[in-house]
Every structure is written in structure tokens, then in C-alpha cells.
Design a protein around this motif. Structure first.
Motif: not given
Length: 201
Positions: A53-70
């Protein structure tokens, strides 16, 4: 009604990052987060059972402290309950909250806290059970359809009879060499190619 299961982190002040997963490229990705405000969306076209799931891996690497994964629902994010708990725990430990739209739950802070872990485990177990019921109904529907002549045809052949004849002629002319090039020429996988060239039985 939305519920926030909190741990010890501060309220989110960063970006709202959406993650969408659909099983095939034909499915409509817009429906999952329709009407949900997000700053950026990562989309995977893959089965929930796959680890790729490459997009999930990208999303998990992209988010930073204070972000919200929806995410639309728990089954869109994870392959199983263990996978779900691991992803949510790792994100919340980094100060990233996780919001599940369908379940109306947002996990913040330490998702390994007793209350958060209980809620996540219960909802994740229900999501797993729901997926199992859906798969069972699909299998039962296919089994019933197969008993009715002409109703269930399965997947359409990748190649027509003429294409198969052409493929076999070219393969014979090459002495069985260059099959990778033949697979590209006929737009099929090598596994499918071998099924046509070396049928069982």
C-alpha cells in the motif's frame, strides 16, 4: 455522533490528511471522504489484504505532530485488527491523531491507554467481523449463481481464441524464448501467459 478518545497529546493544529483505499481502479474514490474537509489525500488502489500500500506508506511518512490522518473507516486503513492497532498506536505516539469518519471516532494522544485500546479493539473487531460476513455472502452468492446455468460466468478471458492462437504460434516460432516480450505485447502477466502456453490437463 463523533467521539474523541484522548491520551496525553495537545489538540491538533496541523493539516488534515486524508487516506483512501479502493479495491480496484474502477471504484469511485471521491465517495469515501465526500464532504470531509482535508488538506491533502493519499489514495491506494489495492486489496485490503495486500501489504503493498504505497500511498499509505507515503501518508504515514508525510504526517507530522499536530496533523490528523482522516480515513473513511477502520477497514480502509488496516488489513486486520493487529494492523489497525499498530498503525493507530504508532501515529498517536508521534502526536498525530487518527479520525475514522464512519465509526465517528478520533484517537489522539496515547492509543495504548486502557480506554483507547479497548475502544479501538472493539471497533476493529466489529469491522473485521463485518468484512468476514461480506466475504461469506459473496461466496454463497457465487455458489448459488453457479448452480443456475448461464448466470455465473466468472472473469472474462484475458485473450480471445484468435489471440491465443497467435500467441502460441509466435511462441513456437521463438522456441519458447522471449516470453517476457510476448507478455508485454499481448498485455498480460507472465502467469497468464504461461496458463495459455502450458495449459493443465
Amino acid at each position: 455522533m463523533a467521539t474523541t478518545v484522548k491520551g496525553s497529546s495537545k489538540a491538533n493544529t496541523g493539516q488534515r490528511v486524508g487516506y483512501v483505499r479502493v479495491s480496484t481502479v474502477d471504484q469511485n474514490t471521491a465517495r469515501q471522504l465526500d464532504g470531509v474537509a482535508v488538506d491533502r489525500v493519499f489514495t491506494d488502489h489495492a486489496s485490503g489484504s495486500t501489504t503493498k500500500r504505497p500511498a499509505l506508506a507515503e501518508a504515514l511518512a508525510f504526517v507530522r505532530q499536530g496533523d490528523c490522518l482522516v480515513v473513511h473507516s477502520m477497514d480502509r486503513l488496516a488489513r486486520n485488527l493487529d494492523d489497525l492497532r499498530r498503525i493507530v498506536r504508532e501515529l498517536t505516539e508521534r502526536g498525530v491523531s487518527v479520525e475514522f469518519v464512519k465509526e465517528g471516532q478520533t484517537f489522539t494522544g496515547d492509543a495504548s491507554s486502557p480506554m483507547a485500546n479497548l475502544m479501538l479493539s472493539m471497533l476493529g473487531a466489529f469491522a473485521e467481523f463485518e468484512r468476514a460476513l461480506i466475504r461469506e455472502r459473496q461466496r454463497e452468492g457465487i455458489a448459488i449463481a453457479k448452480q443456475e446455468p448461464g448466470k455465473y460466468r466468472g472473469r472474462a478471458p484475458a485473450l480471445t481464441a484468435e489471440q491465443v492462437a497467435d500467441l502460441r504460434a509466435k511462441d513456437a516460432a521463438q522456441g519458447g524464448k522471449g516470453r517476457a516480450a510476448l507478455a508485454r505485447e499481448f498485455s498480460v502477466s507472465r502467469q497468464t501467459l504461461y496458463q495459455y502456453l502450458e495449459p493443465k490437463g
